[in-house]
Design a protein around this motif. Structure first.
Motif, PDB file in Angstrom:
ATOM      1  N   TYR A 165       0.276  11.577  -0.993  1.00  0.00           N
ATOM      2  CA  TYR A 165      -1.172  11.362  -1.136  1.00  0.00           C
ATOM      3  C   TYR A 165      -1.939  12.426  -0.353  1.00  0.00           C
ATOM      4  N   TYR A 221      -7.058   6.222  -6.937  1.00  0.00           N
ATOM      5  CA  TYR A 221      -6.953   5.181  -5.906  1.00  0.00           C
ATOM      6  C   TYR A 221      -7.357   5.787  -4.564  1.00  0.00           C
ATOM      7  N   ARG A 246      -6.683  -2.273 -12.074  1.00  0.00           N
ATOM      8  CA  ARG A 246      -6.186  -1.347 -13.088  1.00  0.00           C
ATOM      9  C   ARG A 246      -6.420  -1.903 -14.493  1.00  0.00           C
ATOM     10  N   GLU A 254       0.834  -1.206   0.000  1.00  0.00           N
ATOM     11  CA  GLU A 254       0.000   0.000   0.000  1.00  0.00           C
ATOM     12  C   GLU A 254       0.870   1.258   0.000  1.00  0.00           C
ATOM     13  N   HIS A 310       3.817   1.507  -1.141  1.00  0.00           N
ATOM     14  CA  HIS A 310       4.471   1.598  -2.449  1.00  0.00           C
ATOM     15  C   HIS A 310       3.572   2.313  -3.456  1.00  0.00           C
ATOM     16  N   TYR A 311       2.284   1.969  -3.455  1.00  0.00           N
ATOM     17  CA  TYR A 311       1.354   2.592  -4.398  1.00  0.00           C
ATOM     18  C   TYR A 311       0.977   4.012  -3.968  1.00  0.00           C
ATOM     19  N   LEU A 349      -2.944   7.399  -9.641  1.00  0.00           N
ATOM     20  CA  LEU A 349      -1.859   6.514 -10.033  1.00  0.00           C
ATOM     21  C   LEU A 349      -1.300   6.942 -11.389  1.00  0.00           C
ATOM     22  N   ILE A 404      -4.663  -4.904  -6.850  1.00  0.00           N
ATOM     23  CA  ILE A 404      -4.670  -3.561  -7.430  1.00  0.00           C
ATOM     24  C   ILE A 404      -4.408  -3.629  -8.929  1.00  0.00           C
ATOM     25  N   GLU A 405      -3.454  -4.458  -9.335  1.00  0.00           N
ATOM     26  CA  GLU A 405      -3.116  -4.562 -10.750  1.00  0.00           C
ATOM     27  C   GLU A 405      -4.281  -5.134 -11.555  1.00  0.00           C
ATOM     28  N   ASN A 463       7.170  -5.743  -5.691  1.00  0.00           N
ATOM     29  CA  ASN A 463       6.412  -4.572  -5.239  1.00  0.00           C
ATOM     30  C   ASN A 463       5.126  -4.382  -6.037  1.00  0.00           C
ATOM     31  N   LYS A 464       4.506  -5.485  -6.413  1.00  0.00           N
ATOM     32  CA  LYS A 464       3.236  -5.429  -7.138  1.00  0.00           C
ATOM     33  C   LYS A 464       2.136  -6.081  -6.313  1.00  0.00           C
ATOM     34  N   ASP A 465       1.008  -5.416  -6.256  1.00  0.00           N
ATOM     35  CA  ASP A 465      -0.173  -5.932  -5.586  1.00  0.00           C
ATOM     36  C   ASP A 465      -1.093  -6.505  -6.663  1.00  0.00           C
TER      37      ASP A 465
END
Length: 336
Positions: free
Chosen positions: A128, A145, A330, A120, A122-123, A139, A326-327, A321-323
């Motif tokens: 924010y 987001y 997207r 979280e 990271h994104y 993003l 979330i991806e 570092n990818k969720d």
């Protein structure tokens, strides 16, 4: 929906008035009997849970009464009472004392989290924006987001106006409610009202009318009213996991009714019974589900709802570092 919430308040006031002061003595045996009777007369999911996994509250009484005697310590009594309440498999059922807080959290603890606060961050980065309980940003693919970690914090109409105006030119919106354990149902409704454009049936509720396990009112419709302020018209993905509970679960149920909304992630945690509390002779407080709520098809949501698209976090993606959840959101917004 405000009328339904007012109806719930009236129902609870009626329910409180019919919970008589317990005349059982302040002994381990007396407190055990008091707790069993409070649940027996006022808990709202007996029939549903008998159907789902064979719950028999009378058999529960027989099972646990042999473990109680007036020579046991308060610690031993607390353990037995918590074990008995766990038979209900309900995250809204809690026993509170000065020494401990009895709870049933298997609905989330027995499953993968499918959420990482490290990802979280990271994104989200560090730049924010914050609108009370909502953190948000755009993003790099021009998708908005919003992180909503709880409905405990008030969210005003001005907060929502400013946030949605800021995100206005985004291609779509991700609302991440993973690990949101609930809070104020009015706050959840206020946020959901920004995504509906006509009065929409989102569920039903009942209240207890007597002490019998089948004593309930007729189903009362719950409608979500569109906000008169800034509303969102484009695609929305709501991210969910097993720790989405209570008011957050209801938010997911409401949003699931809308045509431009996709739920992504894991099965939600549930918790659809409106809770109330009562006291035992020794002063311990018990909270329990008193008024059942249903989805717009009159189906139970006590054990949560399935997402439209099931996605889990993978170790491989997390190392990059990818969720994954979330991806996936997207990707859906980009395709639509």
């Amino acid at each position: 929906m405000k009328k339904a919430l007012l109806y719930m308040i009236v129902c609870l006031a009626t329910l409180v008035s019919c919970v008589d002061t317990d005349e059982r003595p302040d002994t381990p045996v007396g407190n055990f009997g008091s707790l069993w009777r409070i649940i027996d007369e006022h808990y709202c999911f007996f029939d549903y849970k008998q159907q789902e996994y064979g719950l028999d509250w009378n058999a529960v009484y027989d099972k646990y009464k042999v473990r109680v005697n007036n020579n046991m310590t308060t610690v031993q009594l607390f353990e037995v009472l918590c074990d008995m309440l766990a038979e209900l498999r309900d995250g809204h059922v809690n026993l509170s004392s000065s020494m401990d807080y009895g709870r049933y959290w298997t609905w989330q603890e027995a499953y993968p989290k499918n959420y990482s606060d490290t990802l979280e961050r990271h994104y989200m980065g560090t730049d924010y924006l914050i609108a009370n309980g909502l953190h948000y940003r755009v993003l790099d693919d021009n998708i908005g987001y919003i992180r909503c970690a709880s409905f405990e914090t008030p969210i005003g109409e001005g907060n929502l106006d400013e946030m949605l105006s800021y995100l206005l030119f985004c291609r779509g919106l991700i609302i991440d409610i993973r690990n949101n354990g609930g809070g104020n149902l009015n706050v959840a409704e206020r946020l959901a009202g920004r995504f509906v454009h006509e009065k929409t049936l989102v569920g039903y509720m009942q209240h207890k009318t007597g002490t019998g396990h089948q004593d309930f009112s007729e189903l009362q419709e719950i409608y979500l009213e569109p906000s008169s302020n800034v509303r969102w018209n484009k695609q929305v993905c709501v991210l969910v996991n097993r720790s989405v509970f209570s008011a957050a679960n209801e938010f997911a149920v409401m949003m699931h009714c809308l045509p431009n909304v996709t739920l992504i992630g894991d099965h939600t945690g549930g918790g659809s019974g409106l809770p109330m509390s009562n006291s035992l002779p020794n002063g311990w407080s018990v909270r329990f589900s008193a008024c059942p709520m249903y989805d717009n098809h009159q189906q139970q949501t006590e054990f949560g709802i399935e997402p439209d698209i099931a996605v889990a976090l993978s170790n491989t993606s997390m190392a990059e570092n990818k969720d994954d959840i979330i991806e996936a959101a997207r990707k859906i917004i980009a395709e639509k």
